[in-house]
Structure formats: structure tokens, C-alpha cells
Design a protein around this motif. Structure first.
Motif, short mmCIF file in Angstrom:
data_model
loop_
_atom_site.label_atom_id
_atom_site.label_comp_id
_atom_site.label_asym_id
_atom_site.label_seq_id
_atom_site.Cartn_x
_atom_site.Cartn_y
_atom_site.Cartn_z
N LEU A 180 0.83 -1.21 0.00
CA LEU A 180 0.00 0.00 0.00
C LEU A 180 0.86 1.26 0.00
O LEU A 180 0.54 2.25 -0.67
N ILE A 181 1.97 1.22 0.73
CA ILE A 181 2.91 2.36 0.70
C ILE A 181 3.51 2.50 -0.69
O ILE A 181 3.64 3.61 -1.21
N ALA A 182 3.86 1.37 -1.33
CA ALA A 182 4.39 1.43 -2.69
C ALA A 182 3.38 2.05 -3.64
O ALA A 182 3.73 2.89 -4.48
N ALA A 183 2.11 1.66 -3.53
CA ALA A 183 1.08 2.23 -4.40
C ALA A 183 0.93 3.72 -4.16
O ALA A 183 0.85 4.51 -5.12
N ALA A 184 0.91 4.12 -2.90
CA ALA A 184 0.79 5.54 -2.58
C ALA A 184 1.98 6.32 -3.11
O ALA A 184 1.83 7.42 -3.65
N SER A 211 2.94 10.89 -21.45
CA SER A 211 2.58 9.78 -20.58
C SER A 211 3.69 9.54 -19.56
O SER A 211 4.86 9.80 -19.82
N LEU A 212 3.27 9.05 -18.39
CA LEU A 212 4.19 8.68 -17.30
C LEU A 212 3.72 7.34 -16.76
O LEU A 212 2.54 7.18 -16.45
N ASP A 213 4.63 6.40 -16.64
CA ASP A 213 4.33 5.10 -16.05
C ASP A 213 5.35 4.84 -14.95
O ASP A 213 6.55 4.75 -15.24
N SER A 214 4.88 4.73 -13.73
CA SER A 214 5.79 4.58 -12.59
C SER A 214 5.46 3.35 -11.76
O SER A 214 4.33 2.88 -11.74
N ARG A 215 6.48 2.86 -11.09
CA ARG A 215 6.36 1.72 -10.18
C ARG A 215 7.21 2.03 -8.96
O ARG A 215 8.26 2.65 -9.06
N ALA A 216 6.73 1.63 -7.80
CA ALA A 216 7.52 1.75 -6.57
C ALA A 216 7.66 0.36 -5.97
O ALA A 216 6.72 -0.44 -5.98
N GLU A 217 8.85 0.08 -5.46
CA GLU A 217 9.12 -1.17 -4.76
C GLU A 217 9.60 -0.83 -3.36
O GLU A 217 10.51 -0.02 -3.20
N VAL A 218 8.97 -1.42 -2.36
CA VAL A 218 9.33 -1.18 -0.96
C VAL A 218 9.90 -2.46 -0.39
O VAL A 218 9.25 -3.51 -0.44
N ASP A 219 11.12 -2.39 0.14
CA ASP A 219 11.77 -3.55 0.75
C ASP A 219 11.52 -3.54 2.25
O ASP A 219 11.63 -2.50 2.90
N LEU A 220 11.22 -4.71 2.77
CA LEU A 220 11.03 -4.90 4.21
C LEU A 220 12.16 -5.79 4.70
O LEU A 220 12.25 -6.96 4.33
N SER A 221 13.04 -5.24 5.51
CA SER A 221 14.13 -6.01 6.11
C SER A 221 13.63 -6.65 7.40
O SER A 221 12.88 -6.02 8.15
N PRO A 245 4.90 14.62 -1.46
CA PRO A 245 4.57 14.47 -0.04
C PRO A 245 4.88 13.09 0.54
O PRO A 245 5.30 12.98 1.69
N VAL A 246 4.70 12.02 -0.24
CA VAL A 246 4.98 10.69 0.29
C VAL A 246 6.49 10.50 0.47
O VAL A 246 6.93 9.95 1.47
#
Length: 144
Positions: free
Chosen positions: A52-56, A78-88, A126-127
Motif C-alpha cells: 500500500l505504501i508502494a502504491a501511494a 505519458s508517465l508510467d511509474s512503479r515503486a518497490e518497498v523492501d522490508l528487512s 509528499p509521500v
């Protein structure tokens, strides 16, 4: 006063065998979407806080980039973005890294200007500001 957005979470049981639901009542994007230990730390179907944080973050960064490009006189096609969040998991669960990726079609902008605008959007959305304790990287590609 600013804008307030809401989401709800419900949980039953202990951490490992319990289950919960998350909802975004105003938008209807998620209505009682399942989440739990195995959707967070394993591969069970359902969502998790990091997703959910990655989507935000992907959404916020992309909006900030669109705005910054338009303000610089180069509205994006056009803009296409992806976020990846790692959890250690070492020393207790911690978000350890966030990687943003974007591919952009932006007429009339050169690579250096695009990169400068993208870096500024990454730093100032902001995120990103809220997550500043986590290292955030950006891979920004200008498509022809």
C-alpha cells in the motif's frame, strides 16, 4: 486546515494466525481487502502495508512529476511509474529501501532537464517527504 484522507483496518487474533481487512471507504478502491501475516511475510493472496505504501508512493511521485514537468513547460504525454518497498527482517521488521521507476514520454525535453525535474519530484512529493527516513532511489527513463 488541510485535506484529510481516511482508511480503516480491522484485525482479529494474534499476529501469525490472525487476519485483518483494510478499507478505503470514500474511494471504494479497497473494501475489506484481506491482509495478514502470510500476505505480508509470505506469498499468500492479500495485501500488506508495504504494498500500500508502494502504491501511494508511485501515485504521489507520478503526480508530482507530471506537475513539475508542466510547470517547466514540458507537459508529459505519458508517465508510467512503479515503486518497490523492501522490508528487512533483521533486527525487527523495518522498511529498508524504496525504489522508484518511471518511464516518460515528454516532448521537447532533453535528458538532463528531465532527470533534474524527476529528481526534484522524487525528493519533494509528499509521500517521499513522509518516508524520508528510508533510502529512496529513482530510475527515470525518458522514452523517445
Amino acid at each position: 486546515m488541510g485535506i484529510s484522507r481516511k482508511a480503516t483496518a480491522h484485525w482479529e487474533g494474534d499476529l501469525k494466525s490472525g487476519r485483518g481487512t483494510i478499507s478505503t471507504p470514500a474511494s471504494g478502491l479497497m473494501q475489506d481487502t484481506r491482509y495478514g501475516f502470510n500476505s505480508r511475510f509470505g506469498d499468500e493472496k492479500g495485501t500488506n502495508p508495504e504494498e500500500l505504501i508502494a502504491a501511494a508512493h508511485a501515485g504521489c511521485f507520478t503526480m508530482a512529476l507530471a506537475n513539475a514537468l508542466a510547470e517547466a513547460g514540458h507537459p508529459a504525454e505519458s508517465l508510467d511509474s512503479r515503486a518497490e518497498v523492501d522490508l528487512s527482517l533483521e533486527g525487527g521488521p523495518t522498511m529498508s529501501a524504496i525504489r522508484l521507476f518511471t518511464k516518460a514520454k515528454v516532448p521537447g525535453i532533453d535528458e538532463a532537464k528531465f532527470r533534474a525535474v524527476a529528481d526534484d519530484a522524487k525528493t519533494n512529493c509528499p509521500v517521499s517527504k513522509a518516508l524520508s527516513a528510508v533510502p529512496i532511489t529513482l530510475d527515470a527513463e525518458l522514452l523517445s
